[in-house]
Design a protein around this motif. Structure first.
Motif, PDB file in Angstrom:
ATOM      1  N   LEU A   1       4.961  86.053   8.713  1.00  0.00           N
ATOM      2  CA  LEU A   1       5.564  87.293   9.219  1.00  0.00           C
ATOM      3  C   LEU A   1       5.321  88.517   8.335  1.00  0.00           C
ATOM      4  O   LEU A   1       4.730  89.490   8.774  1.00  0.00           O
ATOM      5  CB  LEU A   1       7.068  87.079   9.458  1.00  0.00           C
ATOM      6  CG  LEU A   1       7.786  88.216  10.185  1.00  0.00           C
ATOM      7  CD1 LEU A   1       7.231  88.413  11.583  1.00  0.00           C
ATOM      8  CD2 LEU A   1       9.291  87.937  10.279  1.00  0.00           C
ATOM      9  N   VAL A   2       5.774  88.474   7.077  1.00  0.00           N
ATOM     10  CA  VAL A   2       5.646  89.703   6.282  1.00  0.00           C
ATOM     11  C   VAL A   2       4.192  90.059   5.979  1.00  0.00           C
ATOM     12  O   VAL A   2       3.862  91.226   5.832  1.00  0.00           O
ATOM     13  CB  VAL A   2       6.409  89.646   4.935  1.00  0.00           C
ATOM     14  CG1 VAL A   2       7.881  89.478   5.155  1.00  0.00           C
ATOM     15  CG2 VAL A   2       5.847  88.617   4.016  1.00  0.00           C
ATOM     16  N   PHE A   3       3.340  89.036   5.899  1.00  0.00           N
ATOM     17  CA  PHE A   3       1.946  89.313   5.559  1.00  0.00           C
ATOM     18  C   PHE A   3       1.208  89.978   6.721  1.00  0.00           C
ATOM     19  O   PHE A   3       0.153  90.568   6.551  1.00  0.00           O
ATOM     20  CB  PHE A   3       1.223  88.025   5.149  1.00  0.00           C
ATOM     21  CG  PHE A   3       1.777  87.457   3.874  1.00  0.00           C
ATOM     22  CD1 PHE A   3       1.358  87.952   2.650  1.00  0.00           C
ATOM     23  CD2 PHE A   3       2.730  86.453   3.897  1.00  0.00           C
ATOM     24  CE1 PHE A   3       1.872  87.446   1.471  1.00  0.00           C
ATOM     25  CE2 PHE A   3       3.248  85.935   2.723  1.00  0.00           C
ATOM     26  CZ  PHE A   3       2.820  86.439   1.501  1.00  0.00           C
ATOM     27  N   ILE A   4       1.760  89.838   7.904  1.00  0.00           N
ATOM     28  CA  ILE A   4       1.129  90.464   9.061  1.00  0.00           C
ATOM     29  C   ILE A   4       1.806  91.792   9.387  1.00  0.00           C
ATOM     30  O   ILE A   4       1.148  92.781   9.684  1.00  0.00           O
ATOM     31  CB  ILE A   4       1.170  89.493  10.259  1.00  0.00           C
ATOM     32  CG1 ILE A   4       0.344  88.245   9.927  1.00  0.00           C
ATOM     33  CG2 ILE A   4       0.647  90.166  11.515  1.00  0.00           C
ATOM     34  CD1 ILE A   4       0.536  87.096  10.867  1.00  0.00           C
ATOM     35  N   VAL A   5       3.132  91.826   9.269  1.00  0.00           N
ATOM     36  CA  VAL A   5       3.860  93.032   9.670  1.00  0.00           C
ATOM     37  C   VAL A   5       3.706  94.170   8.660  1.00  0.00           C
ATOM     38  O   VAL A   5       3.430  95.305   9.036  1.00  0.00           O
ATOM     39  CB  VAL A   5       5.365  92.722   9.863  1.00  0.00           C
ATOM     40  CG1 VAL A   5       6.129  94.004  10.163  1.00  0.00           C
ATOM     41  CG2 VAL A   5       5.545  91.704  10.959  1.00  0.00           C
ATOM     42  N   LEU A   6       3.884  93.864   7.393  1.00  0.00           N
ATOM     43  CA  LEU A   6       3.882  94.955   6.418  1.00  0.00           C
ATOM     44  C   LEU A   6       2.552  95.708   6.351  1.00  0.00           C
ATOM     45  O   LEU A   6       2.553  96.935   6.316  1.00  0.00           O
ATOM     46  CB  LEU A   6       4.327  94.450   5.043  1.00  0.00           C
ATOM     47  CG  LEU A   6       5.834  94.161   4.990  1.00  0.00           C
ATOM     48  CD1 LEU A   6       6.241  93.648   3.621  1.00  0.00           C
ATOM     49  CD2 LEU A   6       6.659  95.396   5.337  1.00  0.00           C
ATOM     50  N   PRO A   7       1.408  95.018   6.361  1.00  0.00           N
ATOM     51  CA  PRO A   7       0.161  95.789   6.357  1.00  0.00           C
ATOM     52  C   PRO A   7       0.077  96.765   7.538  1.00  0.00           C
ATOM     53  O   PRO A   7      -0.498  97.846   7.409  1.00  0.00           O
ATOM     54  CB  PRO A   7      -0.924  94.705   6.455  1.00  0.00           C
ATOM     55  CG  PRO A   7      -0.304  93.534   5.774  1.00  0.00           C
ATOM     56  CD  PRO A   7       1.148  93.576   6.165  1.00  0.00           C
ATOM     57  N   ASN A   8       0.701  96.394   8.661  1.00  0.00           N
ATOM     58  CA  ASN A   8       0.740  97.337   9.778  1.00  0.00           C
ATOM     59  C   ASN A   8       1.520  98.605   9.426  1.00  0.00           C
ATOM     60  O   ASN A   8       1.137  99.699   9.814  1.00  0.00           O
ATOM     61  CB  ASN A   8       1.375  96.685  11.015  1.00  0.00           C
ATOM     62  CG  ASN A   8       0.367  95.856  11.790  1.00  0.00           C
ATOM     63  OD1 ASN A   8      -0.563  96.392  12.355  1.00  0.00           O
ATOM     64  ND2 ASN A   8       0.554  94.547  11.782  1.00  0.00           N
ATOM     65  N   ILE A   9       2.622  98.415   8.714  1.00  0.00           N
ATOM     66  CA  ILE A   9       3.399  99.603   8.328  1.00  0.00           C
ATOM     67  C   ILE A   9       2.596 100.446   7.341  1.00  0.00           C
ATOM     68  O   ILE A   9       2.535 101.659   7.459  1.00  0.00           O
ATOM     69  CB  ILE A   9       4.729  99.236   7.633  1.00  0.00           C
ATOM     70  CG1 ILE A   9       5.531  98.268   8.468  1.00  0.00           C
ATOM     71  CG2 ILE A   9       5.530 100.492   7.349  1.00  0.00           C
ATOM     72  CD1 ILE A   9       6.952  98.099   7.922  1.00  0.00           C
ATOM     73  N   PHE A  10       2.001  99.759   6.374  1.00  0.00           N
ATOM     74  CA  PHE A  10       1.273 100.508   5.339  1.00  0.00           C
ATOM     75  C   PHE A  10       0.199 101.395   5.948  1.00  0.00           C
ATOM     76  O   PHE A  10      -0.040 102.499   5.501  1.00  0.00           O
ATOM     77  CB  PHE A  10       0.650  99.544   4.330  1.00  0.00           C
ATOM     78  CG  PHE A  10       1.670  98.783   3.543  1.00  0.00           C
ATOM     79  CD1 PHE A  10       2.731  99.442   2.952  1.00  0.00           C
ATOM     80  CD2 PHE A  10       1.594  97.401   3.416  1.00  0.00           C
ATOM     81  CE1 PHE A  10       3.689  98.742   2.230  1.00  0.00           C
ATOM     82  CE2 PHE A  10       2.545  96.698   2.699  1.00  0.00           C
ATOM     83  CZ  PHE A  10       3.588  97.367   2.107  1.00  0.00           C
TER      84      PHE A  10
END
Ligand code: PHE
Length: 453
Positions: A289-298
């Protein structure tokens, strides 16, 4: 060798205790595990049960562990032996050592992923990728062999390197600087996430309870997550407690550490879920989850390059301050009970944990088809450690302090022989004697299906 027993390292200052204990508590459990476990188990309703467990079980268990450790001034096995000689209670400490092996094995896998993402941040690898491409990038990486194992071993090496140096100034000091920094970054990410278009749905997912998703298994997972996140149930905080000075106010320390840990977990949820919904991703995407979602935010924020780098570096640091606390349990045991030097203990412990860890890492790739009760190797170790060993350890620890240790000894230790007025002492005893053990036992037996409520 015996000198290790007498000249035990200890934390320097009050804030040092806080930073080190919070350093242990705040880690991948808050930022990686909390969001995905919440996502898989129904969101808001899970959060409420989680918070309930933090207060009613988490804080009392943490205080119990500090009390055992500081009283005995020893590792978990030695501590039980000293306080309850000629009994089998030291097996609880030994179970903690076993849990430490399992936890650090899979923790190293995720910390290794985090290092890869530090590297990707440096090389700007997220730029101009669609949500699908970012998901694919992650899936490809974790299914690999060489890279994930290499990063894991690097992380284990870092952990061992710090532990060899002792309960040292470096980590206490760095925790004092880096933990506040982590806090600031996660707030910035949370703000960015809630201001994305479509963020509302994510906040509703996190904060609007839907109790239809709750069953016995989910309640056990909330307990497991609470225990994992607070680092309780396996002697980490017995070990750290043994390094806390005698005049420290253990009640305040336990409350402050738990509050910081919970706040960071919730902030991680606020940073993740709005973005999950804004980018049409799935909240129950599991470990990635975080490895996919956070790069989207960045990608979507000004200065994303810097933030992504800062974030993954800090996540690595948060993981490190936790992983050293896990390894320290094994090392303190090897040193004090098996008379090894600190160096030898650290090397043996970290190599054997790394070997188990490699299997965890490869269970996303070449060993993907090895399945145990429908979990891969990684998943089964994570499940057994978090949802079985930690709750069981927590149960036995509160029972021990509530029923086996003498009330006066407990009271003296917690109050530093009357130095601190502990108005809540009677409530604490009531909780650890009755409420916590009964609650844990019910949740546990119900969750694994032995009892049907
Ligand atoms: N609490 C740590 C985290 O949240 C993990 C941990 C579990 C550390 C158990 C020590 C003992 O990442």
């Amino acid at each position: 060798m015996m000198a290790d027993l007498n000249n035990r390292d200890s934390f320097g200052s009050k804030f040092g205790v806080l930073a080190a204990a919070a350093g242990s508590a705040v880690g991948l459990g808050n930022i990686w595990r909390f969001p995905y476990v919440v996502g898989e188990n129904g969101g808001g309703a899970f959060l409420i049960i989680y918070l309930f467990f933090i207060i009613v079980i988490g804080i009392p268990v943490m205080l119990s562990e500090f009390t055992i450790g500081r009283k005995a001034q020893l590792n978990p096995v030695g501590a039980f032996k000293k306080i309850a000689p000629n009994t089998q209670w030291h097996l609880v400490g030994l179970m903690g050592v076993g849990a430490a092996f399992m936890i650090l094995a899979f923790y190293g896998t995720i910390a290794g992923w985090t290092l890869e993402y530090v590297y990707c941040s440096i090389t700007n690898a997220f730029a101009d990728k669609t949500p699908d491409q970012l998901a694919g990038m992650f899936d490809n990486f974790k299914a690999g062999t060489f890279r994930p194992v290499l990063w894991q071993l690097i992380f284990m090496g870092l952990t061992a390197w710090i532990v060899i140096a002792g309960v040292q100034k470096g980590i206490e000091k760095s925790a004092k600087i880096l933990m506040p920094l982590l806090f600031v970054i996660i707030i910035i990410l949370a703000v960015r996430s809630v201001t994305l278009p479509g963020a509302k749905e994510g906040l509703a997912f996190l904060f609007k309870p839907d109790f239809s998703k709750i069953n016995a298994g989910v309640i056990l997972k909330a307990l497991g997550q609470a225990a994992f996140s607070l680092s309780i149930g396996m002697g980490t905080l017995i070990t750290y407690g043994s390094y806390i000075k005698k005049d420290n106010n253990l009640v305040n320390t336990a409350i402050q550490v738990s509050a910081a840990d919970t706040l960071i977990a919730i902030l991680a949820g606020v940073a993740i879920f709005p973005a999950v919904f804004a980018f049409n991703l799935q909240p129950d995407a599991g470990e990635g989850l975080v490895f996919i979602v956070l790069p989207n935010i960045f990608q979507q924020m000004p200065g994303g390059y810097i933030f992504s780098l800062l974030f993954f570096v800090l996540l690595t640091v948060a993981a490190l301050t936790s992983s050293i606390s896990v390894l320290e349990v094994v090392v303190a045991y090897f040193v004090e009970q098996l008379n090894m030097t600190r160096k030898k203990a650290t090397i043996i412990a970290s190599i054997s944990i790394s070997i188990i860890g490699i299997f965890c890492t490869l269970s996303w790739g070449v060993f993907k088809n090895v399945s145990i009760f429908n979990y891969n190797i990684f998943g089964i170790l994570e499940y057994i450690a978090a949802n079985i060993l930690l709750p069981l350890g927590a149960l036995l620890i509160v029972f021990f302090v509530g029923w086996i240790m003498k009330r006066k000894i407990v009271k003296d230790e917690i109050s530093s022989y009357g130095l601190h007025k502990n108005r809540i002492f009677n409530i604490f005893m009531l909780i650890i004697k009755f409420i916590a053990p009964i609650a844990i036992a019910l949740v546990f037996l119900n969750g694994i299906g032995i009892l049907k409520l």
